[in-house]
Scaffold this motif. Structure first.
Motif, PDB file in Angstrom:
ATOM      1  N   PRO A   3       0.831  -1.219   0.000  1.00 26.55           N
ATOM      2  CA  PRO A   3       0.000   0.000   0.000  1.00 26.55           C
ATOM      3  C   PRO A   3       0.857   1.257   0.000  1.00 26.55           C
ATOM      4  O   PRO A   3       0.402   2.315  -0.396  1.00 26.55           O
ATOM      5  CB  PRO A   3      -0.792  -0.123   1.295  1.00 26.55           C
ATOM      6  CG  PRO A   3       0.016  -1.018   2.173  1.00 26.55           C
ATOM      7  CD  PRO A   3       0.763  -1.956   1.265  1.00 26.55           C
ATOM      8  N   PRO A   6       4.317   2.703  -5.014  1.00 31.31           N
ATOM      9  CA  PRO A   6       4.155   3.890  -5.860  1.00 31.31           C
ATOM     10  C   PRO A   6       2.706   4.205  -6.194  1.00 31.31           C
ATOM     11  O   PRO A   6       2.312   5.366  -6.146  1.00 31.31           O
ATOM     12  CB  PRO A   6       4.912   3.510  -7.129  1.00 31.31           C
ATOM     13  CG  PRO A   6       5.744   2.327  -6.789  1.00 31.31           C
ATOM     14  CD  PRO A   6       5.208   1.714  -5.562  1.00 31.31           C
ATOM     15  N   SER A   7       1.928   3.180  -6.485  1.00 30.88           N
ATOM     16  CA  SER A   7       0.596   3.478  -6.998  1.00 30.88           C
ATOM     17  C   SER A   7      -0.310   4.026  -5.899  1.00 30.88           C
ATOM     18  O   SER A   7      -1.260   4.723  -6.167  1.00 30.88           O
ATOM     19  CB  SER A   7      -0.017   2.239  -7.617  1.00 30.88           C
ATOM     20  OG  SER A   7      -0.105   1.239  -6.638  1.00 30.88           O
ATOM     21  N   ALA A   8       0.004   3.666  -4.653  1.00 28.13           N
ATOM     22  CA  ALA A   8      -0.896   4.103  -3.588  1.00 28.13           C
ATOM     23  C   ALA A   8      -0.530   5.486  -3.086  1.00 28.13           C
ATOM     24  O   ALA A   8      -1.364   6.231  -2.622  1.00 28.13           O
ATOM     25  CB  ALA A   8      -0.846   3.112  -2.441  1.00 28.13           C
ATOM     26  N   GLU A   9       0.741   5.796  -3.193  1.00 28.02           N
ATOM     27  CA  GLU A   9       1.260   7.011  -2.591  1.00 28.02           C
ATOM     28  C   GLU A   9       0.465   8.267  -2.948  1.00 28.02           C
ATOM     29  O   GLU A   9       0.016   8.977  -2.061  1.00 28.02           O
ATOM     30  CB  GLU A   9       2.706   7.174  -3.031  1.00 28.02           C
ATOM     31  CG  GLU A   9       3.545   7.971  -2.073  1.00 28.02           C
ATOM     32  CD  GLU A   9       4.993   7.841  -2.477  1.00 28.02           C
ATOM     33  OE1 GLU A   9       5.813   7.563  -1.611  1.00 28.02           O
ATOM     34  OE2 GLU A   9       5.285   8.001  -3.677  1.00 28.02           O
ATOM     35  N   PRO A  10       0.282   8.503  -4.220  1.00 31.14           N
ATOM     36  CA  PRO A  10      -0.385   9.759  -4.572  1.00 31.14           C
ATOM     37  C   PRO A  10      -1.800   9.826  -4.020  1.00 31.14           C
ATOM     38  O   PRO A  10      -2.277  10.913  -3.713  1.00 31.14           O
ATOM     39  CB  PRO A  10      -0.379   9.742  -6.093  1.00 31.14           C
ATOM     40  CG  PRO A  10      -0.086   8.349  -6.487  1.00 31.14           C
ATOM     41  CD  PRO A  10       0.675   7.741  -5.377  1.00 31.14           C
ATOM     42  N   LEU A  11      -2.436   8.686  -3.905  1.00 30.13           N
ATOM     43  CA  LEU A  11      -3.797   8.720  -3.408  1.00 30.13           C
ATOM     44  C   LEU A  11      -3.812   9.252  -1.980  1.00 30.13           C
ATOM     45  O   LEU A  11      -4.631  10.057  -1.595  1.00 30.13           O
ATOM     46  CB  LEU A  11      -4.389   7.309  -3.421  1.00 30.13           C
ATOM     47  CG  LEU A  11      -4.501   6.670  -4.800  1.00 30.13           C
ATOM     48  CD1 LEU A  11      -4.968   5.245  -4.661  1.00 30.13           C
ATOM     49  CD2 LEU A  11      -5.442   7.484  -5.653  1.00 30.13           C
ATOM     50  N   ALA A  14      -3.172  12.927  -1.386  1.00 33.69           N
ATOM     51  CA  ALA A  14      -4.175  13.849  -1.890  1.00 33.69           C
ATOM     52  C   ALA A  14      -4.622  14.810  -0.801  1.00 33.69           C
ATOM     53  O   ALA A  14      -4.880  14.403   0.318  1.00 33.69           O
ATOM     54  CB  ALA A  14      -5.383  13.072  -2.389  1.00 33.69           C
ATOM     55  N   PRO A  15      -4.678  16.071  -1.137  1.00 35.10           N
ATOM     56  CA  PRO A  15      -5.115  17.058  -0.151  1.00 35.10           C
ATOM     57  C   PRO A  15      -6.639  17.050  -0.084  1.00 35.10           C
ATOM     58  O   PRO A  15      -7.302  16.470  -0.940  1.00 35.10           O
ATOM     59  CB  PRO A  15      -4.598  18.360  -0.759  1.00 35.10           C
ATOM     60  CG  PRO A  15      -4.600  18.101  -2.242  1.00 35.10           C
ATOM     61  CD  PRO A  15      -4.394  16.629  -2.433  1.00 35.10           C
ATOM     62  N   ALA A  20      -7.036   7.830   3.131  1.00 40.67           N
ATOM     63  CA  ALA A  20      -7.417   6.483   2.720  1.00 40.67           C
ATOM     64  C   ALA A  20      -7.726   5.601   3.916  1.00 40.67           C
ATOM     65  O   ALA A  20      -8.486   4.664   3.818  1.00 40.67           O
ATOM     66  CB  ALA A  20      -6.290   5.879   1.907  1.00 40.67           C
TER      67      ALA A  20
ATOM     68  N   TRP B  23      -5.491  -4.153  -0.295  1.00 40.14           N
ATOM     69  CA  TRP B  23      -5.719  -4.325  -1.722  1.00 40.14           C
ATOM     70  C   TRP B  23      -6.628  -5.513  -2.000  1.00 40.14           C
ATOM     71  O   TRP B  23      -7.377  -5.531  -2.964  1.00 40.14           O
ATOM     72  CB  TRP B  23      -4.386  -4.503  -2.458  1.00 40.14           C
ATOM     73  CG  TRP B  23      -3.613  -3.223  -2.463  1.00 40.14           C
ATOM     74  CD1 TRP B  23      -2.574  -2.898  -1.664  1.00 40.14           C
ATOM     75  CD2 TRP B  23      -3.870  -2.088  -3.287  1.00 40.14           C
ATOM     76  NE1 TRP B  23      -2.144  -1.618  -1.928  1.00 40.14           N
ATOM     77  CE2 TRP B  23      -2.922  -1.102  -2.930  1.00 40.14           C
ATOM     78  CE3 TRP B  23      -4.805  -1.790  -4.286  1.00 40.14           C
ATOM     79  CZ2 TRP B  23      -2.874   0.145  -3.534  1.00 40.14           C
ATOM     80  CZ3 TRP B  23      -4.756  -0.549  -4.889  1.00 40.14           C
ATOM     81  CH2 TRP B  23      -3.800   0.407  -4.508  1.00 40.14           C
ATOM     82  N   ILE B 489       4.697   8.546 -10.954  1.00 48.28           N
ATOM     83  CA  ILE B 489       4.144   8.254  -9.629  1.00 48.28           C
ATOM     84  C   ILE B 489       5.023   8.862  -8.551  1.00 48.28           C
ATOM     85  O   ILE B 489       4.546   9.421  -7.563  1.00 48.28           O
ATOM     86  CB  ILE B 489       4.029   6.719  -9.446  1.00 48.28           C
ATOM     87  CG1 ILE B 489       2.913   6.177 -10.353  1.00 48.28           C
ATOM     88  CG2 ILE B 489       3.752   6.366  -7.999  1.00 48.28           C
ATOM     89  CD1 ILE B 489       2.894   4.682 -10.451  1.00 48.28           C
TER      90      ILE B 489
END
Lengths: 222, 526, 374
Positions: A3, A6-11, A14-15, A20, B23, B489
């Motif tokens: 989690p 990389p793919s989760a990080e930006p989520l 998010a401001p 999450a 996930w 990313i």
């Protein structure tokens, strides 16, 4: 998947939103349709039927459609035959003798007879060596020959096929060994008759027609 | 963005799982979209490596690297993996991420089923790839699975059927979810004819999937029964007909072709207007064209089987019906060109891929037209010309549209702009090498090289060498895409809510990256 | 000169003259039958139409790409509909399609017209060879690839007709309508000779027909075009088109050969061969008939085709081995060779299998094989 990858990080970065880790719709609190839509209905997503119930109704229809198409997949097999019947493309056209059996003596059609066998180890299957010339409308009998090459009884069946395909509709078989299973004693040889009429509807330019049988063993393969 | 601010929800303060469990249990459309995306990427790597091995074997005549039976396993798995494991999941990834954002819905209609649809896929993928290691190797009868050849295989054939069942179930569940979401969960004021074209194409694709995946399931179930339970659906010995399978299969297979391309039309119809800074030309005719392509796709399956010996009347019918599809497809291409006409064009990587799509997909369409002509198809059926045709449609068509979509929406997903320099390298290397790879295959097919052969006659050696070299470059270039995505990313220029100057639509009204929950309060669409 | 015109057309659109050699070939091979010639023309026609459309549409697109860019200061015009234009570009393609469908329709009808043949040949596909049966002339033979395994394995240089050569080609007279009756013994195959413009699937249990009329004497090569298992790439088709007189000579020789062979076979049965003689010819027969599955090294393919090296059958009693080769094994790819090989050949190949690769089976004489025929 990680989690924190990389793919989760930006989520999570998010401001301006609930993080999450505070998700309102964990699976444990959801009703059948999921909670969010139900919530939506309350919040006024509301054209016609936009509610959990609406979702259920729509999905039910779609499930029925999917099931119907699954059945249709199987139904395609018989439907294809029906289609061929209607359009006259069927390989095994009406077996009844045409009522109006006048012989068209003005022309002849050459019938080539062909035999194929799948399991050469078991059978010898032979067609008459010479083609036959027939008048359309004339009653014709030919004989195939089948021999059991083994020391045990065998059961088999012949499957007919025609070339050109369009000829199939004009073969009216009164009797054919292909209607039945054939049972042969050890080393037995039998003569197999086919009685047919090539009807008068056969196209004038169709001067050579091939009738082929392929013989298959039935039952559990040894 | 007040629309995205969650009001105080009753169940909000709840400890959510973390790590792998997060996930596995996620029901968030964005999480699931991400999962679909990485699944497709993984399968693309596997299927791509198989393609590299195929091209390496075909680099010169003779058998060098693999034996024929392994070669047949590679081509079969390459086909199955790329279709069911890459293109379809990648489009579903877009649907999951974008459809709720584009119609102003908070999530998919059935979030828990959404989780299920996804997690079935890795299981099926493992069955498919794992069957390589079973005794006798993986399925080698071609992705079309024609009997009686398919009857000759071992246990892996049954496993493949099982995998197809699972993937079919996943697709059907996913499609029911997407269709319900689109039909029921649009924000107030978002009428059907106001929906972005991408949503339209996915709605129609979802219906196609719901209609034909069950037919495929039926076809492979009959195969399974013929193999194991003594039925004779496709065996002449018991009164069946092997050609019947082809009819049933292609009744699924042709709509499947449009399942693989309609969402691509949707993505391209989002990208081109953005970078032309103009609304899409002929929106309504685009919708009607998509719908008519979908309907026609049910009526043309016979053109895959012109050489089975069907009567002339059937051949002619299928030829005319197939030619008819060229009309709505042409309308789409014209509309895209008209959208660019007198626009204010810029060429970010997403647009580069979209322009290449229009051009190269059209080449695939033209070769389709050539193949639709029965007499010509008699020559070209089952040759490399067909291989060239469907790779133009699926690689420079479907795959390039996926690339365009990735470059277009990555800022929304990650919050960072794409590194355009790397993107351009990726584009130019891909666009040139893909043509070096596939264009010579037209010549090979015309000259008489059959498809699915591990070894070939000497006169085909030259173009095969060229195609293989193109293939290696194309394969290697895709590593650049991975780098671009990972870089994006990890960081980069911060993306605005409206990441692109000309972008229109609800998804550009939420911040970048899109918050975990969006449109909890429905936006008002005027 | 039809051909000349065609090549000029080709040269125009590609910008260079097609080289004489088949390498780098860009188009269908030069047609040798009327149907193939018409297919060639239809293909050229469609190609030119497509090329025209491509130039017009993408000419417009590339014009826009260069002239209507933001970087040259072009402002976007916000039009997004134009009914007349949309109707025009729906109708015009429709008309073009009708124009293209017309010649194709006529060709389809002629392609399907198998009436009034001069000669009918029944072609049966086997994994992985073809059988040709001249129905009216009593001539029947198997035609298998004659490319040596060493060439495929890159051990020796490849011949000019690598993978496109057979031991016994199909022979037909020039200018005669030859009707092909196709069926298959096992899986679906497809019989395809590009220069003659024929391709037809061979379907087990059913017969299909197609036809060709070769315009020129020569040798034409094709391949199986439907995936049929591991040997799919290795079942070529060779058609030798001869003058009527040469064809009749060939036919007579074939019929006489059949009798001579039968006589020789009878003589062979009464003869006893040395193990070396049997092994020498057996190795060749094995390479041609058995190696595709059981492999040249006798090790088979694990899980697919059983090994002969060290196998129970090859090291056990001769009778069981002969029975297996004569009659095949039901439910597997092992077919019956009783009709494909004569007693002497069978004895030779069985002896080879029983003594090669360290096997310790006893040699077999033609008489032993004959005794087990049923």
């Amino acid at each position: 998947m990680n989690p924190n990858g990389p793919s989760a990080e930006p989520l999570e970065a998010a401001p301006n939103v609930a993080p999450a880790s505070r998700r309102p719709c964990g699976p444990d609190q959801m009703d059948e349709a999921g909670e969010t839509p139900a919530l939506h209905a309350r919040l006024g997503y509301g054209r016609s039927g936009m509610s959990a119930a609406g979702n259920q109704r729509t999905s039910r229809w779609l499930v029925v459609l999917a099931l119907a198409m699954f059945a249709f997949g199987f139904a395609l097999v018989p439907l294809y035959d029906v289609f061929c019947d209607i359009t006259g493309l069927n390989r095994d056209a009406a077996q009844a003798l045409a009522n109006n059996t006048q012989v068209d003596a003005s022309r002849k059609v050459r019938i080539e007879l062909v035999a194929n066998v799948r399991d050469e180890a078991l059978w010898r299957f032979a067609a008459p060596s010479q083609p036959v010339d027939v008048h359309p409308g004339e009653l014709v009998q030919v004989e195939y020959e089948l021999e059991n090459l083994t020391n045990r009884p065998l059961i088999g069946r012949a499957v007919p096929s025609y070339a050109p395909l369009a000829a199939a509709a004009h073969f009216k078989k009164i009797d054919c060994f292909c209607f039945r299973e054939q049972r042969l004693a050890p080393y037995e040889t039998v003569r197999l008759p086919v009685l047919f009429v090539l009807d008068r509807g056969v196209a004038r330019d169709m001067k050579v027609v091939t009738l082929s049988y392929t013989f298959f063993a039935l039952g559990k393969r040894t | 963005m007040e629309a995205t601010l969650a009001p105080s929800l009753p169940d909000e303060h709840h400890a959510a799982p973390t790590g792998l469990w997060r996930w596995l249990t996620t029901t968030n459309h964005k999480d699931i979209g991400t999962l679909y995306f990485w699944f497709a990427a993984t399968m693309f790597l596997i299927g791509g490596l198989m393609a590299m091995l195929i091209r390496a074997e075909l680099f010169q005549p003779g058998l060098q690297l693999v034996q024929p039976e392994v070669f047949n396993q590679l081509t079969t798995l390459h086909g199955l993996i790329m279709i069911f494991g890459v293109i379809m999941p990648a489009f579903t990834a877009f649907a999951n991420w974008q459809v709720p954002l584009m119609i102003g819905a908070p999530d998919m209609a059935f979030p828990r089923m959404n989780n299920w649809s996804f997690w079935l896929l890795p299981v099926a993928g493992m069955f498919l790839v794992g069957s390589l290691f079973l005794p006798g190797g993986a399925v080698a009868g071609g992705w079309t699975m024609y009997p009686p050849l398919f009857m000759q295989g071992g246990i892996s054939y049954d496993l493949t059927i099982f995998a197809i069942h699972i993937m079919g179930a996943s697709s059907i569940m996913g499609s029911i979810n997407i269709a319900t979401t689109i039909l029921n969960m649009r924000a107030p004021g978002m009428t059907l004819m106001k929906m972005p074209l991408f949503v339209w194409t996915w709605l129609i694709t979802a219906f196609l999937l719901i209609a034909v995946m069950p037919v495929l399931a039926g076809a492979v179930t009959m195969l399974l029964a013929d193999r194991n339970f003594g039925t004779h659906f496709f065996d002449a010995a018991g009164g069946g007909d092997p050609v019947m399978f082809q009819h049933v299969f292609w009744f699924f297979g042709h709509p499947e072709v449009y399942i693989l391309i309609l969402p691509a039309f949707g993505i391209i119809s989002s990208v081109i207007p953005t970078f032309s800074r103009k609304p899409l030309f002929g929106y309504a005719s685009m919708v009607y064209a998509t719908a008519s392509i979908a309907i026609l796709s049910f009526l043309v399956w016979g053109h895959h089987m012109f050489t089975v010996g069907m009567p002339a009347a059937a051949q002619l019918y299928f030829m005319y019906a197939t030619l008819l599809i060229a009309v709505p497809t042409g309308v789409k291409v014209f509309n895209w060109v008209a959208t660019m006409w007198r626009g204010s064009l810029t060429f970010e990587t997403a647009m580069l891929f979209a322009v290449a799509f229009v051009c190269l997909f059209t080449i695939g369409g033209f070769s389709g037209l050539v193949l639709a002509m029965v007499p010509v198809d008699i020559q070209l059926q089952d040759t490399y010309y067909v291989v060239a045709h469907f790779h133009y449609v699926l690689v420079t068509g479907a795959l390039f549209s996926i690339y365009a979509g990735i470059y277009y929406w990555l800022p929304k997903w990650t919050g960072h702009m794409v590194n355009e320099t790397w993107g351009r390298w990726h584009f130019w290397l891909s666009a040139i090498s893909v043509n070096v790879l596939f264009f010579p295959m037209h010549f090979l097919g015309l000259a008489g090289m059959p498809r699915r052969i591990p070894d070939y006659a000497l006169q085909f050696a030259d173009f095969n060498r060229v195609a293989s070299l193109g293939g290696f470059v194309f394969g290697a270039s895709q590593i650049l895409l991975l780098i671009v995505i990972l870089k994006c990313i990890r960081g980069g220029v911060k993306a605005e809510a409206r990441a692109w100057e000309g972008a229109e639509g609800l998804e550009w009204t939420v911040p970048s990256p899109a918050p975990y929950h969006t449109f909890v309060v429905p936006p008002e669409v005027k | 000169m039809r051909l000349g015109r065609r090549q000029v057309v080709m040269a125009c659109w590609l910008g260079w003259i097609q080289p004489a050699a088949a390498d780098w070939a860009l188009n269908l091979p030069a047609p040798k039958s009327d149907i193939a010639a018409r297919i060639y023309d239809i293909h050229t026609l469609i190609l030119l139409v497509c090329l025209g459309i491509f130039v017009v549409v993408f000419g417009a697109m590339f014009y826009a790409l260069f002239k209507h860019r933001k970087s040259v200061g072009h402002e976007a015009h916000h039009f997004h509909e134009h009914t007349t234009v949309e109707v025009i570009w729906t109708v015009i393609p429709l008309l073009i399609l009708v124009g293209m469908a017309w010649p194709a329709t006529r060709a389809v009808l002629d392609q399907k017209d198998t009436t009034n043949p001069d000669l009918t040949i029944k072609v049966t596909g086997y994994q992985w060879k073809w059988e040709y049966d001249y129905l009216q002339d009593g001539v029947k033979f198997i035609s298998a690839s004659s490319t040596p395994a060493d060439q495929i394995a890159n051990k020796v240089a490849k011949g000019a007709h690598y993978l496109l050569e057979v031991d016994e080609p199909m022979v037909v007279p020039v200018g005669k309508k030859v009707r092909i009756l196709l069926t298959s013994h096992d899986v679906i195959h497809a019989w395809w000779v590009s220069e003659l413009g024929v391709k037809q699937d061979a379907i087990p249990g059913f017969i299909r027909d197609t036809w060709f009329r070769a315009n020129e004497i020569g040798t034409y090569r094709g391949q199986c075009a439907e995936l049929c298992g591991r040997g799919h790439a290795f079942m070529p088709i060779v058609v030798e088109v001869k003058s009527e007189a040469d064809y009749q000579t060939w036919l007579a020789a074939k019929q006489a050969g059949k009798q001579a062979k039968a006589v020789a076979a009878v003589a062979a049965v009464s003869k006893t061969y040395s193990a070396e003689e049997l092994k020498a010819s057996g190795e060749k027969i094995y390479a041609a008939n058995c190696a595709a599955c059981h492999q040249a090294d006798g090790k088979g393919l694990p899980g697919v085709f059983p090994a002969l090296a060290g196998s129970k059958v090859a090291n056990g009693p001769a009778a069981a081995h002969i029975d297996r080769v004569l009659h095949g094994k039901d439910g597997t790819a092992m077919s019956a060779f009783q009709d494909q090989l004569d007693d002497a050949d069978l004895a030779a190949v069985i002896t080879w299998e029983r003594t090669a690769w360290g096997n310790k089976g006893s040699p077999v004489q033609p008489a032993d094989v004959k005794a087990q025929r049923k």
